[in-house]
Scaffold this motif. Sequence first.
Motif, PDB file in Angstrom:
ATOM      1  N   SER A 174      86.276  18.628 -37.777  1.00 40.61           N
ATOM      2  CA  SER A 174      86.942  17.759 -38.754  1.00 40.61           C
ATOM      3  C   SER A 174      86.791  18.363 -40.151  1.00 40.61           C
ATOM      4  O   SER A 174      85.962  19.249 -40.374  1.00 40.61           O
ATOM      5  CB  SER A 174      86.358  16.345 -38.721  1.00 40.61           C
ATOM      6  N   TYR A 175      87.597  17.874 -41.071  1.00 42.48           N
ATOM      7  CA  TYR A 175      87.587  18.427 -42.430  1.00 42.48           C
ATOM      8  C   TYR A 175      87.618  17.298 -43.450  1.00 42.48           C
ATOM      9  O   TYR A 175      87.903  16.134 -43.124  1.00 42.48           O
ATOM     10  CB  TYR A 175      88.763  19.377 -42.640  1.00 42.48           C
ATOM     11  N   ASP A 176      87.315  17.660 -44.693  1.00 41.90           N
ATOM     12  CA  ASP A 176      87.346  16.690 -45.790  1.00 41.90           C
ATOM     13  C   ASP A 176      88.780  16.591 -46.310  1.00 41.90           C
ATOM     14  O   ASP A 176      89.291  17.537 -46.921  1.00 41.90           O
ATOM     15  CB  ASP A 176      86.414  17.165 -46.913  1.00 41.90           C
ATOM     16  N   ASN A 191      90.024  14.960 -48.759  1.00 43.24           N
ATOM     17  CA  ASN A 191      90.171  14.947 -50.218  1.00 43.24           C
ATOM     18  C   ASN A 191      90.147  16.345 -50.819  1.00 43.24           C
ATOM     19  O   ASN A 191      90.734  16.595 -51.876  1.00 43.24           O
ATOM     20  CB  ASN A 191      89.055  14.104 -50.846  1.00 43.24           C
ATOM     21  N   SER A 192      89.442  17.266 -50.178  1.00 39.55           N
ATOM     22  CA  SER A 192      89.322  18.625 -50.694  1.00 39.55           C
ATOM     23  C   SER A 192      90.301  19.589 -50.042  1.00 39.55           C
ATOM     24  O   SER A 192      90.425  20.732 -50.488  1.00 39.55           O
ATOM     25  CB  SER A 192      87.893  19.143 -50.468  1.00 39.55           C
ATOM     26  N   SER A 193      90.964  19.164 -48.988  1.00 36.53           N
ATOM     27  CA  SER A 193      91.829  20.050 -48.196  1.00 36.53           C
ATOM     28  C   SER A 193      93.295  19.814 -48.534  1.00 36.53           C
ATOM     29  O   SER A 193      93.675  18.757 -49.050  1.00 36.53           O
ATOM     30  CB  SER A 193      91.582  19.816 -46.703  1.00 36.53           C
ATOM     31  N   GLY A 221      78.998  24.911 -46.950  1.00 38.69           N
ATOM     32  CA  GLY A 221      80.361  24.541 -46.587  1.00 38.69           C
ATOM     33  C   GLY A 221      81.196  25.744 -46.195  1.00 38.69           C
ATOM     34  O   GLY A 221      80.780  26.890 -46.329  1.00 38.69           O
ATOM     35  N   GLY A 256      87.214  20.249 -55.416  1.00 39.59           N
ATOM     36  CA  GLY A 256      86.537  19.902 -54.177  1.00 39.59           C
ATOM     37  C   GLY A 256      85.555  18.759 -54.349  1.00 39.59           C
ATOM     38  O   GLY A 256      85.035  18.525 -55.442  1.00 39.59           O
ATOM     39  N   ALA A 257      85.309  18.068 -53.264  1.00 38.31           N
ATOM     40  CA  ALA A 257      84.315  16.996 -53.263  1.00 38.31           C
ATOM     41  C   ALA A 257      82.918  17.607 -53.275  1.00 38.31           C
ATOM     42  O   ALA A 257      82.684  18.672 -52.709  1.00 38.31           O
ATOM     43  CB  ALA A 257      84.497  16.107 -52.040  1.00 38.31           C
ATOM     44  N   THR A 279      79.151  18.448 -52.426  1.00 42.46           N
ATOM     45  CA  THR A 279      78.360  18.509 -51.198  1.00 42.46           C
ATOM     46  C   THR A 279      77.110  19.337 -51.433  1.00 42.46           C
ATOM     47  O   THR A 279      77.151  20.321 -52.188  1.00 42.46           O
ATOM     48  CB  THR A 279      79.167  19.122 -50.036  1.00 42.46           C
ATOM     49  N   PHE A 319      85.330  22.166 -44.839  1.00 40.90           N
ATOM     50  CA  PHE A 319      84.591  21.481 -43.779  1.00 40.90           C
ATOM     51  C   PHE A 319      83.150  21.986 -43.718  1.00 40.90           C
ATOM     52  O   PHE A 319      82.780  22.982 -44.351  1.00 40.90           O
ATOM     53  CB  PHE A 319      85.283  21.671 -42.423  1.00 40.90           C
ATOM     54  N   ASP A 320      82.351  21.276 -42.939  1.00 41.83           N
ATOM     55  CA  ASP A 320      80.953  21.625 -42.761  1.00 41.83           C
ATOM     56  C   ASP A 320      80.834  22.951 -41.997  1.00 41.83           C
ATOM     57  O   ASP A 320      81.628  23.240 -41.096  1.00 41.83           O
ATOM     58  CB  ASP A 320      80.252  20.506 -41.983  1.00 41.83           C
TER      59      ASP A 320
END
Length: 335
Positions: free
Chosen positions: A141-143, A145-147, A165, A158-159, A161, A124-125
């Motif tokens: 919130s989290y990604d 696709n990467s989690s 992160g 991971g996606a 970015t 996540f950010d």
Amino acid sequence: MIKIFNAVLFCYLFLSAPVRGQVYLDSARYQVIPILQTQNFYLDSRIVSTFNGRSRISLPFNLPKGTVRWFYSFSAFASKNEPLEWVGLAGQLSRLIDKTGVSAFLIDQLIKPTGTAACDVFVFDSTFQKKFEERDEKNWSYDPNSSRVNITSGIVEGAMTEKPGMIGLSNPGFKSGVNVRIEVTAIVEKPKETDVEKVARLSAVIDTMESKNRLAEAIAAQHEIIALGYGKATNFIQISKDLLFIKQMEEAGKYIDQGLTAYPDIFQLIALQAHYFLLTNQYERAENIYLRCRNQKISETQNWENLVDNDFNELIKHGVYSSSYANIRKKLKIE
């Protein structure tokens, strides 16, 4: 022999080119950079963390400039003493790239770790760090696709970015603590090589290959330098010599002619042309060159006769013989 040389040259050049239809990452263009070295953490159960412990931890990461892909390797286990299969992610990626380059199916070629306990891994950010650690679930919130949720182990891509992160590790268990091991690694494109940098790198390759008598590889590197338009007299001299040494007479003749066109007064190239004629049964043309250049001074320490004698000795050392060497030596009064 010509077919063997051409095959080696083709392979050398082919391996540096991208293959259509796949993501091709080779060691000359890409490097593996560890983002987080392998680390171990203990996460308390959710009950314990309510009083005096932690069931979540967040790890900051920044992808280096030029990152093309990144991965994390993860394993959760109940006891610190459990024997687990763990092969370092950075080492695996480096070996794959150095050996063959890697395709879009890279993740399928990696050895996955093992695990025996469940854990959640969130990407996540960085702005959500505090909310995540405080379990303020409605405000972060989290990604997806990467989690990964409720997993024991694996390797995840991971996606991409550009922002800073976080990787959040969370123990979903209410009663039992969990040990976690994680490693994060990126594949990064090296800065684009300029022609000057490429020539410098290839020159170093040539020096190494020449010292190991790996002439076909030295020839391939010389070929690249000349093809880039950076061929100096020394490049034409060495590639021509090496081609004569491995008895690639036709190729040697081409480079000698090309070199003499650019550097018509270089005696080393003139001598190589004479050797080429001598070794391809054009004795009269060879003899004419040898005799025309008699007594010419090449440098403060070398004349034409020394040059020819040294070249003959090098040719013999590499197994390139001619019954005419003795006759030329006699005409030039080389003792």
